[in-house]
Design an enzyme around this catalytic site. Structure first.
Site, PDB file in Angstrom:
ATOM      1  N   GLU A  45      45.565  37.472  61.073  1.00  0.00           N
ATOM      2  CA  GLU A  45      44.162  37.554  60.686  1.00  0.00           C
ATOM      3  C   GLU A  45      43.553  38.896  61.093  1.00  0.00           C
ATOM      4  O   GLU A  45      42.775  39.489  60.342  1.00  0.00           O
ATOM      5  CB  GLU A  45      43.366  36.410  61.320  1.00  0.00           C
ATOM      6  N   CYS A 201      39.562  36.527  42.194  1.00  0.00           N
ATOM      7  CA  CYS A 201      38.168  36.963  42.285  1.00  0.00           C
ATOM      8  C   CYS A 201      38.108  38.299  43.022  1.00  0.00           C
ATOM      9  O   CYS A 201      37.422  38.461  44.031  1.00  0.00           O
ATOM     10  CB  CYS A 201      37.331  35.902  43.002  1.00  0.00           C
ATOM     11  N   CYS A 208      38.973  36.397  35.630  1.00  0.00           N
ATOM     12  CA  CYS A 208      38.181  35.179  35.418  1.00  0.00           C
ATOM     13  C   CYS A 208      38.899  34.161  34.541  1.00  0.00           C
ATOM     14  O   CYS A 208      38.701  32.946  34.696  1.00  0.00           O
ATOM     15  CB  CYS A 208      36.834  35.537  34.799  1.00  0.00           C
ATOM     16  N   CYS A 211      40.747  31.693  36.612  1.00  0.00           N
ATOM     17  CA  CYS A 211      40.025  31.129  37.764  1.00  0.00           C
ATOM     18  C   CYS A 211      39.689  29.654  37.514  1.00  0.00           C
ATOM     19  O   CYS A 211      39.229  29.293  36.428  1.00  0.00           O
ATOM     20  CB  CYS A 211      38.741  31.917  38.006  1.00  0.00           C
ATOM     21  N   CYS A 217      30.992  29.349  36.972  1.00  0.00           N
ATOM     22  CA  CYS A 217      30.600  30.528  37.745  1.00  0.00           C
ATOM     23  C   CYS A 217      29.400  31.191  37.067  1.00  0.00           C
ATOM     24  O   CYS A 217      29.485  31.621  35.921  1.00  0.00           O
ATOM     25  CB  CYS A 217      31.763  31.513  37.857  1.00  0.00           C
TER      26      CYS A 217
END
Length: 363
Positions: A45, A201, A208, A211, A217
């Site tokens: 991370e 994204c 898109c 997605c 959206c």
């Protein structure tokens, strides 16, 4: 929850869509997913902050080979940690990683405090979202995340206006993230949110058509995907200048200095830096009398997030040098030491071979 915009989907439907997409298209074979210990998830991370997965993977694997657990990292010298970090950039991450390992070793008996979001977030370099990711990914317990990928997904879905760094905007995004986070499959859900932002994204070229939220959206419906999230208000980056002294001895070794622990390139080894030629010449007269300057190399620019640094390399032949203390060392480009180097310094050192000084240099 009063700051939250009206939800497009009930949480259950949002989770179902996202997890169905993740099961088929998500990333399931990243190195830190096998095994998902708090230590391995934490290192990944931190490395992934502002860095692409493809770049991080080889660094992560080398890091795990050398530091397989928090105890080995805590016991290491900072120089070795920063050496393995060289090239990843944002070196404060590497310094904080080392500091956090020592806090975990000294104050938490070598075990990450994954039972407490507040205690995790208090570790150096972690914060609220990273703490949530570590807890969710390594334990499966419910914890909310809001990294850059998640912010991008949520701002587009809801056309949340304003720069996400503004406190009011960030509060709205945390409310949305809290609203959508489930009580089950937390490992998959948090990875799916990050994957959706990273692979579909995307910032510049969102995909898109693939997605799972294409038809709900708001930004996509308006054709305004690239307007969200709003960028940070731009200011012209100031330019600073510096001279970097490439002082070599008769064996081709280069004098390096260790930077202070805080500030620019904190804790890394760098070439001696000067504001102007007069300061450089005065330093040579005092520290290395009899040294001869060579013609300066062409300047180049290194860009930081908040300023541009114009660097002029200034090679010199060594005369004699006063004693080298613990903050300085001779570095052999043909046999590099395992120390942390600032990226432009590493590049300069790698380019020295064609310009090696002759053996007539020096007394």
């Amino acid at each position: 929850m009063t700051d939250m915009p009206p939800a497009i989907l009930p949480p259950e439907r949002f989770q179902q869509r996202l997890l169905a997409w993740f099961d088929e298209h998500g990333r399931h074979d990243l190195p830190w997913q096998h095994e998902r210990s708090p230590y391995r998830v934490w290192v990944s991370e931190i490395m992934l902050q502002q860095t692409q997965v493809a770049t991080v993977i080889p660094y992560f694997e080398r890091f795990m080979t050398r530091f397989p657990d928090v105890a080995s990292l805590a016991a290491a010298d900072q120089d070795e940690v920063l050496h393995l970090w060289t090239g990843l950039g944002y070196y404060a991450r590497g310094r904080n990683l080392h500091k956090a390992a020592r806090v975990v070793a000294d104050q938490h008996d070598g075990a990450f405090p994954v039972h407490s979001l507040d205690e995790m977030a208090a570790l150096p370099g972690i914060g609220r979202s990273t703490a949530g990711a570590i807890i969710a990914q390594s334990t499966g317990r419910r914890a909310v995340i809001l990294d850059g990928n998640v912010k991008r997904v949520l701002t587009r879905l809801h056309t949340v206006e304003g720069w996400p760094g503004r406190p009011a905007v960030e509060r709205r995004l945390w409310a949305l993230a809290e609203h959508y986070t489930p009580d089950e499959r937390l490992v998959d859900f948090t990875q799916a949110m990050m994957d959706l932002g990273a692979t579909l994204c995307r910032r510049g070229t969102p995909d898109c058509a693939r997605c799972p939220f294409e038809e709900v959206c708001v930004a996509h419906a308006r054709g305004e995907e690239k307007l969200f999230p709003e960028g940070k208000p731009r200011k012209a980056l100031p330019t600073r200048t510096t001279l970097m002294l490439l002082l070599q001895d008769r064996e081709g070794r280069v004098l390096l200095e260790q930077r202070p622990s805080s500030g620019l390139w904190g804790g890394l080894w760098s070439l001696p830096q000067f504001d102007d030629a007069e300061a450089l010449r005065a330093w040579l007269d005092a520290r290395a009398p009899g040294s001869a300057l060579e013609p300066a190399w062409a300047p180049f620019t290194h860009v930081f997030s908040h300023f541009r640094l114009e660097i002029t390399p200034q090679p010199a032949r060594i005369g004699r040098l006063d004693a080298v203390d613990e903050a300085r060392c001779w570095y052999d480009p043909s046999d590099p030491a395992s120390i942390g180097l600032a990226a432009p310094v590493k590049a300069l050192l790698a380019s020295l071979a064609p310009f090696a000084l002759t053996t007539t240099a020096g007394p």
